[in-house]
Each structure stands twice: as C-alpha cells, then as structure tokens.
Design an enzyme around this catalytic site. Sequence first.
Site, PDB file in Angstrom:
ATOM      1  N   HIS A 232       0.842  -1.195   0.000  1.00  0.00           N
ATOM      2  CA  HIS A 232       0.000   0.000   0.000  1.00  0.00           C
ATOM      3  C   HIS A 232       0.875   1.241   0.000  1.00  0.00           C
ATOM      4  O   HIS A 232       1.873   1.306   0.710  1.00  0.00           O
ATOM      5  CB  HIS A 232      -0.929   0.042   1.216  1.00  0.00           C
ATOM      6  CG  HIS A 232      -1.894   1.189   1.161  1.00  0.00           C
ATOM      7  ND1 HIS A 232      -3.085   1.123   0.476  1.00  0.00           N
ATOM      8  CD2 HIS A 232      -1.825   2.437   1.682  1.00  0.00           C
ATOM      9  CE1 HIS A 232      -3.720   2.284   0.583  1.00  0.00           C
ATOM     10  NE2 HIS A 232      -2.970   3.098   1.307  1.00  0.00           N
TER      11      HIS A 232
ATOM     12  N   ASP B 264     -15.163   2.779   6.911  1.00  0.00           N
ATOM     13  CA  ASP B 264     -13.994   3.473   6.368  1.00  0.00           C
ATOM     14  C   ASP B 264     -14.272   4.002   4.968  1.00  0.00           C
ATOM     15  O   ASP B 264     -13.829   5.097   4.621  1.00  0.00           O
ATOM     16  CB  ASP B 264     -12.783   2.534   6.324  1.00  0.00           C
ATOM     17  CG  ASP B 264     -11.625   3.154   5.564  1.00  0.00           C
ATOM     18  OD1 ASP B 264     -11.045   4.133   6.066  1.00  0.00           O
ATOM     19  OD2 ASP B 264     -11.327   2.696   4.436  1.00  0.00           O
TER      20      ASP B 264
ATOM     21  N   ARG C 220     -13.383  12.476   4.159  1.00  0.00           N
ATOM     22  CA  ARG C 220     -12.103  13.145   4.448  1.00  0.00           C
ATOM     23  C   ARG C 220     -11.599  13.875   3.212  1.00  0.00           C
ATOM     24  O   ARG C 220     -11.083  14.989   3.306  1.00  0.00           O
ATOM     25  CB  ARG C 220     -11.064  12.130   4.919  1.00  0.00           C
ATOM     26  CG  ARG C 220     -11.279  11.637   6.350  1.00  0.00           C
ATOM     27  CD  ARG C 220     -10.417  10.412   6.635  1.00  0.00           C
ATOM     28  NE  ARG C 220      -9.015  10.675   6.387  1.00  0.00           N
ATOM     29  CZ  ARG C 220      -8.157   9.766   5.908  1.00  0.00           C
ATOM     30  NH1 ARG C 220      -8.577   8.543   5.602  1.00  0.00           N
ATOM     31  NH2 ARG C 220      -6.900  10.067   5.722  1.00  0.00           N
TER      32      ARG C 220
ATOM     33  N   SER D 227      -7.435   4.124   8.548  1.00  0.00           N
ATOM     34  CA  SER D 227      -8.102   3.881   7.274  1.00  0.00           C
ATOM     35  C   SER D 227      -7.396   2.778   6.493  1.00  0.00           C
ATOM     36  O   SER D 227      -8.021   1.819   6.019  1.00  0.00           O
ATOM     37  CB  SER D 227      -8.135   5.172   6.446  1.00  0.00           C
ATOM     38  OG  SER D 227      -8.654   4.928   5.156  1.00  0.00           O
TER      39      SER D 227
ATOM     40  N   LYS E  63      -8.654  -1.624   6.064  1.00  0.00           N
ATOM     41  CA  LYS E  63      -8.828  -2.333   4.789  1.00  0.00           C
ATOM     42  C   LYS E  63      -7.852  -3.488   4.662  1.00  0.00           C
ATOM     43  O   LYS E  63      -8.222  -4.589   4.233  1.00  0.00           O
ATOM     44  CB  LYS E  63      -8.647  -1.370   3.618  1.00  0.00           C
ATOM     45  CG  LYS E  63      -9.706  -0.294   3.501  1.00  0.00           C
ATOM     46  CD  LYS E  63      -9.574   0.489   2.231  1.00  0.00           C
ATOM     47  CE  LYS E  63      -8.406   1.462   2.232  1.00  0.00           C
ATOM     48  NZ  LYS E  63      -8.661   2.665   3.027  1.00  0.00           N
TER      49      LYS E  63
END
Length: 443
Positions: free
Chosen positions: A82, A161, A168, A183, A187
């Site tokens: 990520h 989320d 956001r 967040s 996930k």
Amino acid sequence: MIVPRLIERKRDGAELTADEWTELINAYAQNRVPDYQMSALLMACYFSGLSTTEMTALTEAMLLSGSRFDLSHLKQARIDKHSMGGVGDKTSLILAPLISCLGIAVPMISGRGLGHTGGTLDKLESIPGFRTGLSIKDSIAQIDRIGCAMVGQTAEIAPADKKIYALRDATSTVEVVQLIAASIMSKKLAESLTGLVLDVKGGSGSFLPDLKRELVLAQAMISLGVAHNCPVVALITAMDRPLGFACGNSIEVAECIDAMHGKGPEDLMTVTYALGAEMLILGGVADTHVSAHAMMKEAISSGKAAAKFEEIIHAQHGDARVVQDTDRLPQAKLQAAYKAPRSGFITRVEPRAIGHGIIALGGGRTTMEDVVDPSVGFHITAKPGMEVRAGDVIATVFAWDQGGADIGLSVLERAIAIGDKPEPFLPIISHRITTAGVEVLPS
C-alpha cells in the site's frame, strides 16, 4: 450516545473511549449519524489528533463494520502493498501482477484519488471494461484461480472506512496520522494477509511532508499490524517530485505496461523493485534483496509479469488487449508541448501543483460525486538536477480542448522551476522501518 457531545470533547482535545468509537462508527455505517456530524468530528480530529488507544479502537471498529476475506486455505503467502499516495505513483499496477506471477497471493484492496494524489482504482478503471467492484466471494475465487485480485472497497469491506475516506477527501481532513493509519489498516487487515509492505511518501508532495510525522505514521501502522499478527515493513520514498514520467490515469496505466515490457523509467523501477523485494522476502519466496531483484527482473524480461497483468484484466472484464496495444486506452484529443523557458538546471517539479493540475483538467475530484476523465494529465520528463536548454520539450499536456491545454501549460509553468545550478533533492528511498526500528538507507 449524543454525537454533539462527542464532537465537543474531541474539539476540546479530550479522548473518546474505545466503546464510544465503536458505537459511533457502527451508527455511522448504518446511516444513523449524518455526514455533517461526522465531518465536524473529523475536523476536530484534524486539529486535536487521536491517541494510540483511539486509533486502535477506530481501526478495529472500521474493520468490524464489514466482512473479511478468508484466504486461510491458501498454501502460499498472502502479501499486499500500500502506498500513502502521490503524484505519478503507479507502483501498485506493476507490483500486483509482478509479485503474483512469482508465487505469492496478492489480494489488493485499493482506493480512489484522495486530495491531490491519484488513486489505483481510477487508474484501473481507465482500462475499458475493468471492474474493481468485485464481491468478497468473487475476489476470493479469482485469487484461488490466478493468485491476484485488484479491487476496491465494496459495502462488505470496512464500509465505515469507505464512507469516512470519501468524506475526508471532500472536507480537507486527510492529513491526520492516526486517521490515515486507521483507514489503511482497516482495509488491509480485512484481506487475511500474512504480510504487508508500505510505501510511505516523503517530501512536499506527500500528505505528511515532515520526516518525523512520516516515521510516526509508519510505526503506527506497524504496531496495528503486530496487534493482528500481520508483519509490516515500510519504506519512505521520495515525493518531492512526481514518480516516473506519466501523471494522469490512462497515461499512468500506459507507463506501467511499458514497465512490464522492460521500458519503465528508472525512478519508477527503483521504487517498484525495492517494494517488491520486501514483498517477496515477507512471503518467503526470496531470501535476500539481491535474489528478489533478480527474480523480478527475470519475470519482466520473460514476459511473465505482462502476461499476468493480461490475465488479471481479463478476469475483471477489462480489455486485456491494452497490454499489447496501449492505444486502446482512453486518449485525450489534444497534446501540447511545454518547452523550457530558459537554459539551466531543473530545481523543482512540484507534485502538489501537478496533482491539482490534473484535477483542474478533469482527471480528479473536487467533490465525492465528480466523474473523472481518465485521459487527461501530464507526461513530464523534467527531473530535479537535469540540465536543459531553452526550447527543450520537458513536458506534455494531455487535454480535451485548447482551454484545457492552456490550463495545463500554466500549471507546468508554476510547477517546474529552472535555476543556474542544481539544488538538493530527496533520495528516492531514504528509510526502512520494521518492528526492529528505523534504518537509514544509503543514498
């Protein structure tokens, strides 16, 4: 639970209890708390921050607001990567097929553009027909079959989320370390991972352009991983200039396909190989970074990585022919060259200005409802330290009409600076963070 009282307490710097976070997030996921109240709470968090206890409780509440993947039946490791987001940051599109073709399962849940940064889902959806909204059941079946799925959050996966993420972005409350960590990890922990690699962006184009906060963010996500038996490794990589040349959804996909054919820009491949090596080592497929790099380079030179990307695109109903013919991707009608206004050295290519420029061209969002034009953006060959002569073409605008081209050229004029001598810029990869601590890497 009286939500205005919770907002007041966060506004005034107090902590909410774990039970309060759980009740609040559950209520929001069930539409029993309106967006305007959650927006106010997010702004209070922006100014007051969250404690480690609050961050952990928020992560857990968002994770438990939906369902999780169950991939425990797989024999191979399950590793994801990520990125914190950036401009021209497209490594996920290369890494998912590259790592999965080397024997590691890659369940990749990604997001859309956030703030000035691009999003993996928007890039994937610029491939004609590509579906990112797979159910958990369908994602698991695809991972069983081909070793990889590249999907977004559905209503099943951390739905709280998903709602907060979009809010956001629309309310300018992105840059909060604990909200970012919660967040991402809500996930990723839903993916049934055996390991996770993080690309934490540093520099002026990152969400947290301060090294101390970047390290805090990395360590926060590592601690959340430890709490869920998911080893996490983080690298801090440069985002004081765009990564690669392409900036914009379909333009970036084309560059990723070039990379899988062995023609990727040097900086993009440096970051891709570094992240991929960590994934292969976490997955037990490689013992050292040297052997991991050799495996990835062979997978690209042999065509295995490109073939796996074709397989993924076909499985998710996209036009896999783009891997052999990138002209099948959406094309902007107009290209406008930007020429160096003077001779000298490139001293700055400001990623935030470029990111906001993509939005101005229609390639990003200013509201949650905006439709993204996948074809617009920039191709920027200018890099800090590069010597140029007046009149050299150092970037190209991709736009739909002359008005868009003029906007893009004015963005480049502001974003790219040329001086009489080179100026310092960040090393492409500066730090490696694990549970053992922070390692400063040689530049």
